[in-house]
Design a protein around this motif. Sequence first.
Motif, PDB file in Angstrom:
ATOM      1  N   THR A 225      -4.350  11.196  -4.919  1.00 37.95           N
ATOM      2  CA  THR A 225      -3.461  10.326  -5.136  1.00 37.95           C
ATOM      3  C   THR A 225      -3.844   8.931  -4.393  1.00 37.95           C
ATOM      4  N   THR A 226      -3.780   8.052  -5.241  1.00 36.81           N
ATOM      5  CA  THR A 226      -4.566   6.875  -4.748  1.00 36.81           C
ATOM      6  C   THR A 226      -3.641   5.516  -4.705  1.00 36.81           C
ATOM      7  N   PHE A 227      -3.672   4.931  -3.466  1.00 37.17           N
ATOM      8  CA  PHE A 227      -3.050   3.849  -3.130  1.00 37.17           C
ATOM      9  C   PHE A 227      -3.861   2.648  -3.547  1.00 37.17           C
TER      10      PHE A 227
ATOM     11  N   ILE B 214      -0.789   6.153  -7.459  1.00 38.34           N
ATOM     12  CA  ILE B 214      -0.557   6.982  -8.619  1.00 38.34           C
ATOM     13  C   ILE B 214      -1.588   8.349  -8.316  1.00 38.34           C
ATOM     14  N   PRO B 215      -1.188   9.462  -8.564  1.00 38.10           N
ATOM     15  CA  PRO B 215      -1.570  10.578  -8.786  1.00 38.10           C
ATOM     16  C   PRO B 215      -2.660  10.814  -9.921  1.00 38.10           C
ATOM     17  N   ALA B 216      -3.802  11.366  -9.637  1.00 39.23           N
ATOM     18  CA  ALA B 216      -4.509  11.566 -10.920  1.00 39.23           C
ATOM     19  C   ALA B 216      -5.491  12.693 -10.564  1.00 39.23           C
TER      20      ALA B 216
ATOM     21  N   GLU C  43       1.885  20.749  -4.333  1.00 43.64           N
ATOM     22  CA  GLU C  43       1.116  20.064  -3.066  1.00 43.64           C
ATOM     23  C   GLU C  43       1.399  18.702  -3.319  1.00 43.64           C
ATOM     24  N   ILE C  44       0.558  18.098  -4.451  1.00 47.05           N
ATOM     25  CA  ILE C  44       0.494  16.716  -4.869  1.00 47.05           C
ATOM     26  C   ILE C  44       1.935  16.245  -5.020  1.00 47.05           C
TER      27      ILE C  44
END
Length: 620
Positions: A500-502, A521-523, A572-573
């Motif tokens: 998950t990236t900011f 956004i999670p990916a 978990e995500i």
Amino acid sequence: MEQFLQDVFLAVLNMSITAGYAILFVLLARLLLRKASKIFSYCLWGVVLFRLISPVSFSFAWSFFGFMKKDTMEHIPAGIGMMAQPQVDLGVGYVSQVVTSSLPGATPMASANPLQIIIFVASLVWVLGFISLLAYSLISYGLLKRKVSQAILLRDNIWECHSIRSPFVLGFLKPMIYLPPGFSEGEKSYILKHEEIHIRRYDYLIKPLAYFVLCLHWFNPLVWLSFILMTKDMEMSCDEQVLKEMGQGIKQDYSRSLLALALSHRMMVGSPLAFGESSVKSRIKNVLNYKRPTFWGILAGAAGILILSLGLISNPENSQSAMANLTITGSSQESQKEPSPGAQTQKIAQLIEDNLQTIMSSPGQSSNPDDYIKAHDMAYESILKYGGENALLYVLAQFEAGNAEGLRGQILMRLGKELLGVRNNVSDETLSPQEWYSRLQIRREVSLPDFAYQGNDSVAQLVYQTEVQKHKGRQGGFCVVAPHIFTSYREDGKLKVFVTTFAQSYRLYDNVLSEEGGGIIPAAITYREGPAGNYTLESYEQAKDGAYFASSIREYCVMPGSGKKIEGLAEEILSHYGDYSDIIKLQRENLTEHLQRHNRSRVFLHQSHYQKPTELIPIT
């Protein structure tokens, strides 16, 4: 699929709005052409058809849509569901203001915003209506084909059928003419000539196409009216061609044939995809009043149709595009405050002055400039939206010329501050317009590269490179990312990383940062390992918006080769997405490190707040 459906719906809605204005123009032209040959009115509906199916067009100075002051017809932006303050531009200022004020804004941190839900529900209703109308036409067409299956061939493509009551053309590749029995030889000759003209002009294809477009725009009453009137003009222009080819001496007999068909209830057809006859009263009146047009009449009519068509299929030129060669350059206050008067055009000046007059017109009893701006927010937004950097040049020139006093000066100062944004170095809100301008030193942009990971973790190195490439700003500036790496799996020569990236893009002006856009956004990122141990990106699976957010994460939480589900990973995500303070902290640390690495000290982050003073937050 959900997003695709919404995008298609908004595209159709935008085309329908533009076509609505075109329809009004055609209705007016149709009134002016009521004594002219109906072929001209019929041809005009082609313009409406173009506007209903084409989302793009060309720009033209004499476009009839000049009142919209834009070179695109995107009245409702594609990303309106995610806007904090949704804006629509329907071409009429008051209507646009009313609609805009009623739209709910985006809700921070929500998986689906109110307007997203509204658009999704509306798109579902639209597609159900489209499918229903299309299904009705296909079923009725099938029933009609079944009804004429016992027809008897008379000659060529002409058939006689005892189970029908109305003559019509049926078929797409090989159109056939079907007649009920009982017509006299004279009546039959007129009917056959009429239907043959339909076939010759390809009306048997045009009408089904028009009906398909009607199915797309079923929610627009103007499109229903257009379909009815287009069919009427089609029939009357065909009647006129019959008179032209068979001679005007048949007027009385032809009219009696139409009347006889109507009195015997033989004018209706049960399928919108077949060709029957209708509007008998108007048709008889048109037949009796028909006079063969002169050469000059045809020439004048064709020229008028050409001008109308060109004006209706083209978009207006954008005043901003005409000023594309103007930019703010230079390193000193003087060079940035003295735009060349010769570079200013009357068009951009007129745009700003017209809207300024509107803003200053009311409420006359108030001394607060904000009251005037709020009362005419669409006029104010028009300057910001269509003026851009060229509007800023003009605003600064007005201060330089001493033409920014009183209420006008207050509004120009607010425009200047908004157009400059973070480039405005003056934070004192108590200053008069001229005092603000005298202290203004426009901040210059400093170019920095995107963030680069400095650690030794090979997986993290890959993720940082991918996320920067994925999210870096397309309009300049630099990108800083902060990924939370949950886990990674290797299988069948593939590496799959779950993150998950900011990601956030910035522009730096002197020592002040401006946030240009970003998100969390999670990916799932899948790489393929090469023979030399290098990795190439194979796929980037991003969590979907709205109702499919959680399910889309569960879908990609599988092994890279076998596709086997990874137990517990999706939960978990999703749990982390409820509290991602770790990547917010990491992103700020990465930003600070990036600035220090490039020798940028005493840097502040510019943050604006609604109806509150701008805040400068120290970063380094």
